[in-house]
Design an enzyme around this catalytic site. Sequence first.
Site, mmCIF file in Angstrom:
data_model
loop_
_atom_site.group_PDB
_atom_site.id
_atom_site.type_symbol
_atom_site.label_atom_id
_atom_site.label_comp_id
_atom_site.label_asym_id
_atom_site.label_seq_id
_atom_site.Cartn_x
_atom_site.Cartn_y
_atom_site.Cartn_z
ATOM 1 N N ARG A 38 3.296 3.387 -11.679
ATOM 2 C CA ARG A 38 2.652 2.934 -10.446
ATOM 3 C C ARG A 38 1.165 2.647 -10.672
ATOM 4 O O ARG A 38 0.607 1.712 -10.087
ATOM 5 C CB ARG A 38 2.829 3.995 -9.358
ATOM 6 C CG ARG A 38 2.417 3.544 -7.971
ATOM 7 C CD ARG A 38 3.064 4.410 -6.902
ATOM 8 N NE ARG A 38 2.663 3.982 -5.564
ATOM 9 C CZ ARG A 38 1.742 4.594 -4.828
ATOM 10 N NH1 ARG A 38 1.128 5.671 -5.293
ATOM 11 N NH2 ARG A 38 1.445 4.140 -3.627
ATOM 12 N N HIS A 95 -0.588 -0.906 -9.654
ATOM 13 C CA HIS A 95 -1.757 -0.976 -8.776
ATOM 14 C C HIS A 95 -2.979 -1.523 -9.508
ATOM 15 O O HIS A 95 -3.842 -2.139 -8.883
ATOM 16 C CB HIS A 95 -2.058 0.407 -8.191
ATOM 17 C CG HIS A 95 -1.179 0.755 -7.029
ATOM 18 N ND1 HIS A 95 -1.669 1.218 -5.833
ATOM 19 C CD2 HIS A 95 0.170 0.677 -6.870
ATOM 20 C CE1 HIS A 95 -0.668 1.428 -4.986
ATOM 21 N NE2 HIS A 95 0.448 1.116 -5.604
ATOM 22 N N ASN A 99 -4.577 3.797 -2.262
ATOM 23 C CA ASN A 99 -4.553 4.632 -3.465
ATOM 24 C C ASN A 99 -4.948 6.082 -3.242
ATOM 25 O O ASN A 99 -4.497 6.980 -3.959
ATOM 26 C CB ASN A 99 -5.489 4.035 -4.525
ATOM 27 C CG ASN A 99 -5.035 2.675 -5.015
ATOM 28 O OD1 ASN A 99 -3.850 2.339 -4.941
ATOM 29 N ND2 ASN A 99 -5.966 1.876 -5.504
ATOM 30 N N HIS A 159 11.162 1.805 -7.768
ATOM 31 C CA HIS A 159 11.314 2.888 -6.793
ATOM 32 C C HIS A 159 12.583 3.697 -7.014
ATOM 33 O O HIS A 159 12.899 4.564 -6.206
ATOM 34 C CB HIS A 159 11.289 2.326 -5.369
ATOM 35 C CG HIS A 159 9.933 1.934 -4.914
ATOM 36 N ND1 HIS A 159 9.673 1.375 -3.680
ATOM 37 C CD2 HIS A 159 8.714 2.025 -5.526
ATOM 38 C CE1 HIS A 159 8.386 1.134 -3.549
ATOM 39 N NE2 HIS A 159 7.779 1.523 -4.662
#
Length: 317
Positions: free
Chosen positions: A60, A64, A92, A192
């Site tokens: 992740r 990001h 975040n 996910h």
Amino acid sequence: MAFFKSFLPLLVMLLLACSVQGQLLPDFYKSTCPRLQRIVRSATKQAIDKDPRMGAAVLRLFFHDCFVTGCDASVLLDDTPTALGEKNSPPNFNSLRGYEVIDYIKARVEAACPATVSCADILALAARHSVSVLRGPRWQVPLGRRDARTAASQLEAGANLPPAGMEVPGLIGIFASKGLDAKDMVALSGAHTIGETRCGVYRSRIYTDNNVDPNFAAIRKNNCPPFGDDNKWTPLDLQTPTRFDNKYYSNLLGGRGMLHSDQALYSGGPVDSLVKLYSANNSAFFADFALAMTKMGNISPLTGANGEIRLNCRKPN
């Protein structure tokens, strides 16, 4: 003519150097840090063996980072008294984890190859190895990124990261702005299948959405009451939360998507067929995920004379 002939090899070398300078190459560190892949994989596996959730956290972090100003390790930079960056932006803050894992890997790489390998490349490799350690696909990671000297603004982070309540058209639009198509978006969403999310992120999904499996919602409500602690964590996939597989898509077929944006992928829209394909064919998911990760890793990297090789991933040199 003699001068031209003697100059020609040098000219060719200069042209080749210029063409390579802006490209990422799998063997970029072949001579300068030959043990890089082994070091990163070993350190990543050690971190995941200690805490299996760290695989998803590192993956992740990479996502990001790349979606905000490109894959330049800017997400790893700490705030300063005069500059607030993306690390503590609303998408975040109290959400991204795994910074200490990258610190640990960076320290081991620096010990072997001082001032040679960027934090951006370490993050890209750690994301790949995190997936493979959790029994997901492997792919070749082009290298040669350099690190940003400044973080993106909090406003930039908020504008470039898709929120958990977004519908398919919005998701397709954000991914398209990064050079990724609808197939890439659906494949990357399969990340996910591992990791966790906070109650405050999925509460509205289990209490207000009408396309949620009632039994699934009831189980989730046990950990996420209608009012209370927004920061209670729960797995995105109850079945195999620390194994990278295609259960994510099977869950969507049954109305068991954890986030609204997850379930939106299977709601009578344009990407339903991809969800069905990946649910039925794990190999197809793995292949498309690997391709999409490679494309994502090529989002606006700093190369050549741009950026720097940070010695500490949390601050510029």
